[in-house]
Design an enzyme around this catalytic site. Structure first.
Site, PDB file in Angstrom:
ATOM      1  N   ASP A   8      13.209  88.793 143.627  1.00  0.00           N
ATOM      2  CA  ASP A   8      13.635  87.939 144.735  1.00  0.00           C
ATOM      3  C   ASP A   8      15.055  88.370 145.122  1.00  0.00           C
ATOM      4  O   ASP A   8      15.552  89.411 144.653  1.00  0.00           O
ATOM      5  CB  ASP A   8      13.508  86.446 144.380  1.00  0.00           C
ATOM      6  CG  ASP A   8      14.590  85.960 143.416  1.00  0.00           C
ATOM      7  OD1 ASP A   8      15.383  86.790 142.912  1.00  0.00           O
ATOM      8  OD2 ASP A   8      14.643  84.740 143.165  1.00  0.00           O
ATOM      9  N   CYS A  65      14.629  88.166 138.917  1.00  0.00           N
ATOM     10  CA  CYS A  65      15.199  87.118 139.771  1.00  0.00           C
ATOM     11  C   CYS A  65      16.607  86.847 139.243  1.00  0.00           C
ATOM     12  O   CYS A  65      17.143  87.661 138.496  1.00  0.00           O
ATOM     13  CB  CYS A  65      14.302  85.875 139.809  1.00  0.00           C
ATOM     14  SG  CYS A  65      14.021  85.076 138.221  1.00  0.00           S
ATOM     15  N   THR A  67      17.782  84.751 137.051  1.00  0.00           N
ATOM     16  CA  THR A  67      17.819  84.590 135.594  1.00  0.00           C
ATOM     17  C   THR A  67      16.678  85.300 134.874  1.00  0.00           C
ATOM     18  O   THR A  67      16.725  85.435 133.646  1.00  0.00           O
ATOM     19  CB  THR A  67      17.696  83.103 135.239  1.00  0.00           C
ATOM     20  OG1 THR A  67      16.450  82.625 135.798  1.00  0.00           O
ATOM     21  CG2 THR A  67      18.858  82.292 135.797  1.00  0.00           C
ATOM     22  N   HIS A  98       5.724  93.365 118.664  1.00  0.00           N
ATOM     23  CA  HIS A  98       5.088  92.163 118.117  1.00  0.00           C
ATOM     24  C   HIS A  98       4.233  91.429 119.141  1.00  0.00           C
ATOM     25  O   HIS A  98       3.190  90.889 118.796  1.00  0.00           O
ATOM     26  CB  HIS A  98       6.147  91.177 117.602  1.00  0.00           C
ATOM     27  CG  HIS A  98       6.859  91.656 116.369  1.00  0.00           C
ATOM     28  ND1 HIS A  98       7.634  90.829 115.593  1.00  0.00           N
ATOM     29  CD2 HIS A  98       6.908  92.882 115.776  1.00  0.00           C
ATOM     30  CE1 HIS A  98       8.131  91.516 114.574  1.00  0.00           C
ATOM     31  NE2 HIS A  98       7.716  92.767 114.674  1.00  0.00           N
ATOM     32  N   HIS A 134      -0.199  90.712 114.056  1.00  0.00           N
ATOM     33  CA  HIS A 134       0.150  90.644 115.479  1.00  0.00           C
ATOM     34  C   HIS A 134      -1.103  90.684 116.349  1.00  0.00           C
ATOM     35  O   HIS A 134      -1.184  89.994 117.364  1.00  0.00           O
ATOM     36  CB  HIS A 134       1.105  91.784 115.847  1.00  0.00           C
ATOM     37  CG  HIS A 134       2.415  91.694 115.126  1.00  0.00           C
ATOM     38  ND1 HIS A 134       3.178  90.550 115.131  1.00  0.00           N
ATOM     39  CD2 HIS A 134       3.081  92.589 114.362  1.00  0.00           C
ATOM     40  CE1 HIS A 134       4.268  90.746 114.406  1.00  0.00           C
ATOM     41  NE2 HIS A 134       4.226  91.972 113.923  1.00  0.00           N
TER      42      HIS A 134
HETATM   43  C1  RB5 Z   1      17.191  81.742 143.190  1.00  0.00           C
HETATM   44  O1  RB5 Z   1      18.370  81.158 143.583  1.00  0.00           O
HETATM   45  C2  RB5 Z   1      17.000  81.582 141.703  1.00  0.00           C
HETATM   46  O2  RB5 Z   1      16.589  80.299 141.402  1.00  0.00           O
HETATM   47  C3  RB5 Z   1      15.985  82.597 141.214  1.00  0.00           C
HETATM   48  O3  RB5 Z   1      16.461  83.876 141.483  1.00  0.00           O
HETATM   49  C4  RB5 Z   1      15.668  82.596 139.736  1.00  0.00           C
HETATM   50  O4  RB5 Z   1      16.823  82.695 138.967  1.00  0.00           O
HETATM   51  C5  RB5 Z   1      14.770  81.546 139.265  1.00  0.00           C
HETATM   52  O5  RB5 Z   1      14.401  81.471 138.071  1.00  0.00           O
END
Ligand code: RB5
Length: 151
Positions: A8, A65, A67, A98, A134
């Site tokens: 994203d 994304c 995070t 694993h 595993h």
């Molecule tokens: C977008 O602002 C953010 O929420 C997205 O990139 C991501 O981190 C969501 O998990």
């Protein structure tokens, strides 16, 4: 290796640098987007990559994304996908050895490009150990995938 990659807006810049790094190593990369830093919703990108990996259209998927968390949540809803959100290069090898992870998710806002390259390289190079314990645990995950309709 054939790899599906997607991001994203929070992962767009890291995707571009990682794509160049992986292509230079000879990997075949299919980029499902996004193709700019404009805001976009991660669930649809995650679904494209996860479905492609589950169908065998690519051996591995990489999703980025802000995070890595949203991408992992969505990708893990697709049966057959085992997505691992990796922020520490020390743990990525274990996600392969694993957990037989087939999708890597990264934090575009928190992972320097050199760390992302190190993580992705290890993710692509490491193999599932195939150890009985595993295999048994991955088998249980597949059973949970199969039973998910009833949960
Ligand atoms: C977008 O602002 C953010 O929420 C997205 O990139 C991501 O981190 C969501 O998990």
């Amino acid at each position: 290796m054939r790899i599906l990659i997607g991001a994203d807006h929070g992962g767009y810049l890291l995707k571009e640098s990682l794509k160049a790094h992986l292509a230079a190593q000879g990997h075949e990369i299919e980029d499902v987007g996004t193709h700019s830093a404009d805001a976009t919703d991660y669930p649809d990108v995650a679904l494209k990559v996860a479905r492609g990996v589950a169908k065998g259209e690519a051996e591995r998927g990489i999703l980025i994304c802000g995070t890595g968390i949203g991408m992992a949540i969505v990708a893990n809803k697709v049966p057959g996908v085992r997505a691992a959100n990796i922020t520490d290069p020390r743990v990525v090898r274990l996600a392969r050895e694993h957990n037989d992870a087939n999708v890597l998710t990264l934090a575009g806002r928190f992972t320097p490009p050199e760390d992302a390259a190190e993580i992705a390289d290890a993710f692509l190079a490491a193999a599932f150990t195939g150890d009985e314990r595993h295999v048994r645990r991955i088998g249980r995950i597949s059973e949970i995938d199969d039973a998910r309709q009833g949960l």
